[in-house]
Structure formats: C-alpha cells, structure tokens
Design an enzyme around this catalytic site. Sequence first.
Site, PDB file in Angstrom:
ATOM      1  N   MET A 162       0.872  -1.175   0.000  1.00  0.00           N
ATOM      2  CA  MET A 162       0.000   0.000   0.000  1.00  0.00           C
ATOM      3  C   MET A 162       0.907   1.223   0.000  1.00  0.00           C
ATOM      4  O   MET A 162       1.687   1.405   0.934  1.00  0.00           O
ATOM      5  CB  MET A 162      -0.877   0.035   1.249  1.00  0.00           C
ATOM      6  CG  MET A 162      -1.907  -1.051   1.343  1.00  0.00           C
ATOM      7  SD  MET A 162      -3.075  -0.752   2.709  1.00  0.00           S
ATOM      8  CE  MET A 162      -1.991  -0.773   4.130  1.00  0.00           C
ATOM      9  N   ARG A 290      -6.424  -2.871   9.073  1.00  0.00           N
ATOM     10  CA  ARG A 290      -6.703  -2.502  10.464  1.00  0.00           C
ATOM     11  C   ARG A 290      -7.060  -3.718  11.308  1.00  0.00           C
ATOM     12  O   ARG A 290      -6.630  -3.831  12.464  1.00  0.00           O
ATOM     13  CB  ARG A 290      -7.814  -1.447  10.499  1.00  0.00           C
ATOM     14  CG  ARG A 290      -7.326  -0.100  10.016  1.00  0.00           C
ATOM     15  CD  ARG A 290      -8.428   0.915   9.794  1.00  0.00           C
ATOM     16  NE  ARG A 290      -7.834   2.198   9.421  1.00  0.00           N
ATOM     17  CZ  ARG A 290      -8.514   3.269   9.055  1.00  0.00           C
ATOM     18  NH1 ARG A 290      -9.835   3.211   8.993  1.00  0.00           N
ATOM     19  NH2 ARG A 290      -7.895   4.384   8.750  1.00  0.00           N
ATOM     20  N   TYR A 434       0.447   2.876  13.018  1.00  0.00           N
ATOM     21  CA  TYR A 434       0.187   2.760  11.572  1.00  0.00           C
ATOM     22  C   TYR A 434      -1.209   2.218  11.260  1.00  0.00           C
ATOM     23  O   TYR A 434      -1.936   1.776  12.143  1.00  0.00           O
ATOM     24  CB  TYR A 434       1.264   1.984  10.853  1.00  0.00           C
ATOM     25  CG  TYR A 434       1.571   0.545  11.208  1.00  0.00           C
ATOM     26  CD1 TYR A 434       0.751  -0.237  12.005  1.00  0.00           C
ATOM     27  CD2 TYR A 434       2.736  -0.036  10.693  1.00  0.00           C
ATOM     28  CE1 TYR A 434       1.063  -1.558  12.282  1.00  0.00           C
ATOM     29  CE2 TYR A 434       3.060  -1.354  10.966  1.00  0.00           C
ATOM     30  CZ  TYR A 434       2.217  -2.115  11.765  1.00  0.00           C
ATOM     31  OH  TYR A 434       2.529  -3.419  12.026  1.00  0.00           O
ATOM     32  N   GLU A 435      -1.566   2.334   9.986  1.00  0.00           N
ATOM     33  CA  GLU A 435      -2.915   2.019   9.477  1.00  0.00           C
ATOM     34  C   GLU A 435      -3.989   2.863  10.161  1.00  0.00           C
ATOM     35  O   GLU A 435      -5.114   2.423  10.359  1.00  0.00           O
ATOM     36  CB  GLU A 435      -3.239   0.519   9.637  1.00  0.00           C
ATOM     37  CG  GLU A 435      -2.164  -0.424   9.165  1.00  0.00           C
ATOM     38  CD  GLU A 435      -1.719  -0.179   7.725  1.00  0.00           C
ATOM     39  OE1 GLU A 435      -2.362   0.605   7.020  1.00  0.00           O
ATOM     40  OE2 GLU A 435      -0.713  -0.778   7.334  1.00  0.00           O
ATOM     41  N   GLY A 436      -3.643   4.079  10.504  1.00  0.00           N
ATOM     42  CA  GLY A 436      -4.558   4.987  11.188  1.00  0.00           C
ATOM     43  C   GLY A 436      -4.286   4.945  12.678  1.00  0.00           C
ATOM     44  O   GLY A 436      -4.582   3.945  13.340  1.00  0.00           O
TER      45      GLY A 436
END
Length: 583
Positions: A162, A290, A434-436
């Site tokens: 990604m 997530r 990470y990933e939000g």
Amino acid sequence: MSGWTAPTRDTLFVLNDVLNITDCDLPGYESLDEETVQAVVEGMGKFCADVLAPLNPVADAQGCTRHDDGSVTTPDGFRDAYDQLVESGWNTLASPEEYGGQGMGHVLGTVLEEYMNSACAGFMMYPGIVGGATSTIISAGSDELKSTYVEKIVSGEWLATMALTEGHAGTDLGLMRTKAQPQDDGSYSISGEKIFISGGEHDLTENIIHLVLARVPDAPVGSRGISLFLVPKILPDGTRNSLSCASIEHKMGLNGSATCVMNFDGAKGWLLGEENGGLAAMFIMMNAARLAVGVQGLAHAEHSYQRAANYALERKQGRGMGKRANPDDAADSLLVHPDVRRMLMDGRAFAEGFRALVLWTALQIDRAHGAATQEERKETDALVSFLTPVIKAYGSDRGFETAVEMQQVLGGHGYVKEWGMEQIVRDARIAMIYEGANGVQAMDLAGRKLAKDGGKVAMRFAAMVEDDLGAAPEWLAGPMHAALKDTTAAAQWMLENAAQDPDNLGAASYAFMQMIGVVAVGWMWVRMVQAVDGREDEFATAKRITARHYAQRTLPQTSALRARVEAGAENLMALPEDAFARA
C-alpha cells in the site's frame, strides 16, 4: 529459556467449542471437520515455530540493507523462509479458489496471521498485505488487471504494497500531492514520493505490485479528489517501471521489515475503480489492514506472555509472604508473589479473550460475504465495520501494554536484548500508530460508527451481548451487566452532547473505544465459560479462573472510563494553543 510455541490447544478450543466452525454452512466451510481443522492449525503452528521463529532475533539484529542501485536485501533466512511459505501453500489458505487459493475462510487465515506475527513480526510484514490488496483489485480492478495480477499475488509469486502516505500528509490523505497523468493508451503516469511503505522494495519476489493513491488533473480538493492506481515494479512486457526505493527508514522496531521511501518518476500505472473514487477502493484494503493490526496486538501479547510465564516458572527470587512450600530454600519461584501473578493473569486474560474476539470477527467477515440472505450479509457487515476500529486500536493498545507488563516480570533481564523481550516491546509499539493512529480509530468509532446511525449498530451489539448473559454464572454476569450499563450510558451521553459541542464527541471517543473493547473481550469470556460448562478438567478450570480474573480486574474499568466520557470537552479545550509551549 523457551521462546514462543503456537497456542494450538487454545486456538482449537475457540474454533471448535466456542465458534463451532465445523457446523457452519458458509462457503469454504463444507470440508471442515475437527480432524481437518486440527491438522491445519497444528501444521501452521509447526511451520511458524520451526521456520519463522528462529529468524526473529536475526531480523532484529541485521535489519534490511539498501544498495546503491536501490535494491534491498532482507535479513538472512528470509528469502528461504518465504520460498518455504509459498511451497507449503499456507499463504493461499484463505484466498479465493477462483484465483488459485484454497478458499478455506477468513477465520483460518486469521489463525495463520496470529502465528506468523508471533513467530516473526518483521517477516509477516511482507505477505501481510496480500489479502487486502487482492480484495481491492478483485473489487475495483478491470478484468484485465484481475487476470494479470491477482493469481500471481495469491500464489506468492509476486507481493504487494500500500503506497498511501506522504511526508506532509499522514492521516490526512486529502493533502497528498502525488500526480497521475492520463496517457493515450489508457494508463496513467504516476509521479510523487511515498513514505513508510512496508515492503516497498525487497528480494523475496521479482515483482512488487504497488497500490498507489494519486490525483488526476483537475481533481477536487481534499479526499474527494484522490484516485487509486495499480503500479507494478515490473511491467507486463518485462521492463522495469520508473519507480525506486530512495531509502529505508531507521525505526524503533520491526527491523526485518523494509520500510521504504518510494519515488515514482512517471511510473506507468492503471486506475482501480473510478477517477476520484480512490477513497472507497482504498478502504477495502485499509479495513483489512486494520483488522490485521489488531491480530498483531494479539500476537505480541501471546508471545510476550509465553516468555514471561516461562521465566517466572524458572526464576527463584524472594520469599513468599505466606506459608512456604520449601522453608529451607533461599528463594521461591516468582509465582509466589501476587503482583507477578497479577501481571501474568492480566496478560493471559487479554490474550485468550482477544483471540476469541478476533476469530469471532473473522467468522463474521466470512458470514458478511457468504450468508444466505442479503439482509444478514448487510447486518453482519455493519457489525464488523463497528468493531474494526475497536479491534485495531484496543487490540494494539493492549498488545503493547501486555508486552510492557511481561517485560516487567523479567525485571532487568527484560531490558536487555539477550532475553528477547525488549524486541517484542519495540516491535509492538508501531501497531498503535500505523494504518490509522489509535486516536483516529476512536474518532472513526464515535463519529462514523456510533453517531452516523444514531447508535443502532451499537445497540444491536449490546443486545447480542445481553442475550448471552442469561446463561452466565452470576460472578461473571453481574460485572458484565454493570460494564454494559456504563457503556450504554456513555454512548447515550455522546449522542446527546455531540450536537451541543462537536468536541464532546472527540473528547469522549478514546475512552468509549476502550469501553467497547473491555465489553467485547468480556463477552468472549462469557462464551468461553459457557463452552466449558460441566467440565472439571484442568483446561476448563483454568478458563474459569482466568475469566473470574477478567471479571474482577478488567470489567470494573468501565466505571472510570464512563467518567472520562462524561467529563466532556470544556476543560480539555480550555487552554489557549500558545499555553502549550514552555517558556
């Protein structure tokens, strides 16, 4: 001292006795009986313990190397281990049969994710994105893109990334500057720099398929103007694309993962979905990522618990305060000390309860795709969407906190590299970011998942929990009722006060996310206690003792969390911005 062993017995208990997956009529479950499930779980556990776990300290010590030509070498043993993973077929377990996968369901794929992350989290960063990437290409890609790329990614011949983040635009994707210029042949020319790209360059596969967010000319401002593109390292004609690894980040942990700064210099790419529709396509990938980060939290908790428990069993330190088993001994086992047991029981209660939660959620993902009616699929998908930020944020929070507590069990030995615990702490820390970042996850839960529908999905979740409490023993049902009451009241307060001041929602969101996490794991303990009802063997007795610990020590946290929710935003927002700077 022992390191990590796959917790196959506990996994099989959840799969067979709590979730009853062998009685499930969903697609991909037809061939699952207890013997098959046991063989698959134990086979995955053996592969991860024998092949991956020995690489964990090697990966941390060596890290990855970028060469002058932009190529990257992974730590010793990674390439051979990856070849063994592909040859074994474990990587295709949950992938669609249509594209060469085994189609055995997301729930078994989640077991593999946990085991691989516990064994060697740095290694897992390379194949970890495959499920989300292939789902995105299948959902948003043209038939030509699907036929060209998906099967090779599923098989493991190629890997994917990604490529979303830019240095000036972290979570705020609307600020990104990477450009996509349409070409006469239907492709796009992609130019820009992306940072924090896990596996952006490596030596495990010849080709790497990057899923890149960029802006087409005259795109709307903000997140409404981003598009998603498939950009391969090697083009279909065999030539090298115009992209390169500029550098590798020097990180706190996960040293075995090549976290790259990637430059796209007019690289050829193809649109996934519609122009300016990249956000919707991206979230297919992001939601999978997530949930995977929540599984990482579980893995870090389980691995650190095992190391701490093994250490406590072997270490003699101090004397017990009560009657001693061997009064003449100079010191007793660490396990005679209640505070050591407190830390170990906290870690055990979280790991076992959260394992049940992530596997239950994985089963719901399979149900959201394969249930008989559209209504059931829609309702299940909404429930998974509601729990996704909780699993990511609460799971990674508690995974890191558990690793720190287990480090404490080892005392000074937990702080030195020799014992392996400090690596787990360092590796676990990134999962909260990470990933939000977890604060963003909490806002997603409060702003999108709770407020959007007036709390309907949250109330359905609460009703599902409530339904299971009728058969629970009072020592568990009572604390669960109290925790559920606190959480329901907190949700109602947020819905009532958000309109008065939107900051009330933001100020309450993190505590609310934690409340849902506490209740959700408690719910799984209710179901596990029901699964061992009538059994008096050692395993069942340990389950009840651990559940009682969770009821006594964790469920009461909702009272304090409710107070945090209802404190509102007024005082939190009172200091002027300049006051935060020290003179």
